[in-house]
Design an enzyme around this catalytic site. Structure first.
Site, PDB file in Angstrom:
ATOM      1  N   ARG A 116      96.553  22.852   5.930  1.00 19.99           N
ATOM      2  CA  ARG A 116      97.511  23.808   4.988  1.00 19.99           C
ATOM      3  C   ARG A 116      98.826  23.874   5.854  1.00 19.99           C
ATOM      4  O   ARG A 116      98.905  23.998   6.702  1.00 19.99           O
ATOM      5  CB  ARG A 116      97.010  25.219   5.120  1.00 19.99           C
ATOM      6  CG  ARG A 116      97.687  25.906   4.010  1.00 19.99           C
ATOM      7  CD  ARG A 116      96.850  27.383   3.732  1.00 19.99           C
ATOM      8  NE  ARG A 116      96.734  28.089   4.890  1.00 19.99           N
ATOM      9  CZ  ARG A 116      96.823  29.558   4.782  1.00 19.99           C
ATOM     10  NH1 ARG A 116      97.087  30.329   3.686  1.00 19.99           N
ATOM     11  NH2 ARG A 116      96.472  30.378   5.907  1.00 19.99           N
ATOM     12  N   THR A 170     104.663  25.675   3.292  1.00 18.67           N
ATOM     13  CA  THR A 170     104.372  25.930   1.566  1.00 18.67           C
ATOM     14  C   THR A 170     103.095  26.372   1.311  1.00 18.67           C
ATOM     15  O   THR A 170     102.861  26.928   0.315  1.00 18.67           O
ATOM     16  CB  THR A 170     104.517  24.554   0.849  1.00 18.67           C
ATOM     17  OG1 THR A 170     103.480  23.527   1.494  1.00 18.67           O
ATOM     18  CG2 THR A 170     105.613  23.678   1.140  1.00 18.67           C
ATOM     19  N   ASP A 194      85.241  31.355  13.658  1.00 24.94           N
ATOM     20  CA  ASP A 194      85.637  30.229  13.066  1.00 24.94           C
ATOM     21  C   ASP A 194      84.268  29.282  13.150  1.00 24.94           C
ATOM     22  O   ASP A 194      83.794  29.131  14.156  1.00 24.94           O
ATOM     23  CB  ASP A 194      86.853  29.764  13.858  1.00 24.94           C
ATOM     24  CG  ASP A 194      87.428  28.496  13.283  1.00 24.94           C
ATOM     25  OD1 ASP A 194      88.705  28.623  13.022  1.00 24.94           O
ATOM     26  OD2 ASP A 194      86.805  27.589  13.302  1.00 24.94           O
ATOM     27  N   ASP A 197      85.018  26.081  15.099  1.00 18.56           N
ATOM     28  CA  ASP A 197      85.229  26.357  16.534  1.00 18.56           C
ATOM     29  C   ASP A 197      83.760  26.692  17.242  1.00 18.56           C
ATOM     30  O   ASP A 197      83.363  26.159  18.090  1.00 18.56           O
ATOM     31  CB  ASP A 197      85.850  27.595  17.036  1.00 18.56           C
ATOM     32  CG  ASP A 197      87.368  27.306  16.935  1.00 18.56           C
ATOM     33  OD1 ASP A 197      87.830  25.765  16.727  1.00 18.56           O
ATOM     34  OD2 ASP A 197      88.216  28.124  16.950  1.00 18.56           O
TER      35      ASP A 197
HETATM   36  N1  URA Z   1      87.027  29.893   8.096  1.00 15.56           N
HETATM   37  C1  URA Z   1      86.326  30.033   9.070  1.00 15.56           C
HETATM   38  O1  URA Z   1      85.782  29.133  10.131  1.00 15.56           O
HETATM   39  N2  URA Z   1      85.830  31.314   9.227  1.00 15.56           N
HETATM   40  C2  URA Z   1      86.547  32.416   8.577  1.00 15.56           C
HETATM   41  O2  URA Z   1      86.030  33.414   8.474  1.00 15.56           O
HETATM   42  C3  URA Z   1      87.234  31.867   7.421  1.00 15.56           C
HETATM   43  C4  URA Z   1      87.703  30.534   7.251  1.00 15.56           C
END
Ligand code: URA
Length: 211
Positions: free
Chosen positions: A106, A110, A202, A205
């Site tokens: 992203r 923008t 995430d 991660d």
């Molecule tokens: N991407 C992720 O890894 N976790 C989220 O909660 C939202 C987007």
């Protein structure tokens, strides 16, 4: 093609494993293993209605016409990087599937999704395409990925995620009402950073231990 479908995969094994994945103490190695198991189980549901055609084969005793999956080998598409976590389990189930990769980031100014990697098998338009990304949050990336795949000829597309936000499902289907979504859960909402609540954090991660 079904309109605006959201399929919740409620199989007890999927739901149990998803709970283990949500738990913050679950290690990356355990998370990866669970994701592989869940994605295999999800693939089973996602592919439940693939069309079959009869092929002539010879058993040790007789000739027969027997069902096999119709058409060209299906194509799994991973949205990098977290999508890769879903691919291995699906390949355990469908080892002959082709695999495409798309990378998008992203733009911080923008907020548009910018493509940095794109590699697909040939003849996308003749294949069942299954796009995977564990989290359907804002849906910006998924919407952009599917737009690109359609521009490249894909017409029969399914989207698979582990978790979705209601906002993400709405945005996704506003852009692509013809693409059914398969998920293990539609959670409560997005937070101000675009993370799914309660979610699992995430996904990238947690898969790769990069926090
Ligand atoms: N991407 C992720 O890894 N976790 C989220 O909660 C939202 C987007």
């Amino acid at each position: 093609m079904p309109e605006k479908q959201v399929h919740i995969i409620s199989h007890p094994l999927v739901q149990h494993k998803l709970t283990l994945m949500r738990w913050k103490e679950t290690s990356s190695s355990k998370f990866r293993a669970l994701l592989r198991e869940v994605s295999l189980l999800m693939a089973y549901e996602v592919m439940r209605d693939l069309p079959l055609e009869k092929r002539e084969i010879e058993t040790p005793l007789a000739l027969m016409r027997s069902p096999m999956i119709k058409g060209k080998k299906l194509c799994l598409v991973s949205i990098l990087r977290a999508g890769n976590g879903l691919i291995e389990g699906m390949l355990d189930l469908v080892p002959s599937a082709r695999v495409g990769h798309i990378g998008l980031y992203r733009d911080p100014e923008t907020l548009q999704a910018i493509e940095y990697y794109y590699k697909m098998p040939s003849s996308l338009g003749e294949r069942q395409v299954i796009v995977v990304d564990p989290m359907l949050a804002t849906a910006n990336t998924a919407v952009a990925a599917i737009k690109k795949l359609k521009a490249d000829g894909a017409s029969d597309i399914r989207f698979v995620c582990l978790l979705a936000a209601p906002e993400g499902v709405e945005a996704f289907h506003a852009a692509h009402p013809d693409v059914p979504v398969y998920t293990a859960s539609v959670d409560e909402q997005l937070n101000e950073h675009g993370y799914i609540l309660p979610g699992l954090g995430d996904a990238g991660d947690r898969i790769y231990g990069t926090r």
